[in-house]
Design an enzyme around this catalytic site. Sequence first.
Site, short mmCIF file in Angstrom:
data_model
loop_
_atom_site.label_atom_id
_atom_site.label_comp_id
_atom_site.label_asym_id
_atom_site.label_seq_id
_atom_site.Cartn_x
_atom_site.Cartn_y
_atom_site.Cartn_z
CD GLU A 95 -3.09 -0.97 2.22
OE1 GLU A 95 -2.84 -0.13 3.04
OE2 GLU A 95 -4.50 -1.67 2.10
CD GLU A 97 -4.62 -5.42 2.97
OE1 GLU A 97 -5.27 -4.89 3.56
OE2 GLU A 97 -3.18 -5.51 3.19
#
Length: 323
Positions: free
Chosen positions: A111, A212
């Site tokens: 991320e 995710e």
Amino acid sequence: MVEYGLNFVRIPIGYWAFELLDDDPYVQGQVEYLDKAIGWARKNGLKVWVDLHSTPGGQNGFDNSGIRDEVNWQSTQTNKDLTYKVLDEIASKYGGSEYDDVVIGIELVNEPNGSALDLDKLAEYYYKGYDVVREYGDAPVVIHDAFRPDHYWDNTLNNEENPEYWDVIMDHHHYQVFSHGELTRNIDDHVKVACDWGITEGEEYHWNIVSEWSGALTDCAKWVNGLNRGARYDNTFQNEGYLGSCDGFYIGDASVFSGETWNNYRRYIEAQLDAFEHSKISGWAFWTWKTETTFEWSFTKLLDVNIIPQPLSDRQFPNQCGY
């Protein structure tokens, strides 16, 4: 995990498990347990991604980077050099022949926040990181979308433009709870957004995966917005308007919810499963396997209340996406 239809796990690990900056507050000792986890996975027929989940200086400003509200990963040469050193240690150990029967991906960084980083420098890191992994073996190289639009990275590490780049996987993370606007969506809107992901990302250049996602329809999970922060849902964080009570979410008390609420969770889970197994999207990993305090993010707790289908192909709400 195997019993419930799963076949791989994504294991996050911070840079500090391998190397420390002089002023770092972190403790070490995690590598021993990473090795044990990979061994358990191998024994039980599970594959593994090793995910560099945090970088020196922080790559996104979130708690999960190890330092909140700071994005200084690219700001010093020391930070960048240490990241490559850690990546080299990961690749040299887990990306070679000793683990090629179980490790099916090395994620260069989790991320990275594209709105706070220099994206040209991030692309440079992806290219150099690819070379680091390839120096030691054939493990697939995983890059994150950096929260950029679909197709943004199509020309990065593109095999058609340069055949030396191969086995590159694009990683997407999908949630619909981190803004007031997302939280105000009704269940039909949540399902539609999830179904759309299955179409748009299936058309990207790279093989991709959603490593995710969750069952969350609120941001009520304890500290999900950061340590000592409340929730947008009950207006204890960011103060944009009250949407509902978080009572019961913190402890995962299923008894406080109606049948309609459970149906909504099941619909949302099923829509995401349909989307993330559609077309060119090559699979998914749920965040996370088990939690102590909330059901929305816990695969095991959602199994217990029949929100996660068993088998995973079972549908109470078939063909929601119309694929």
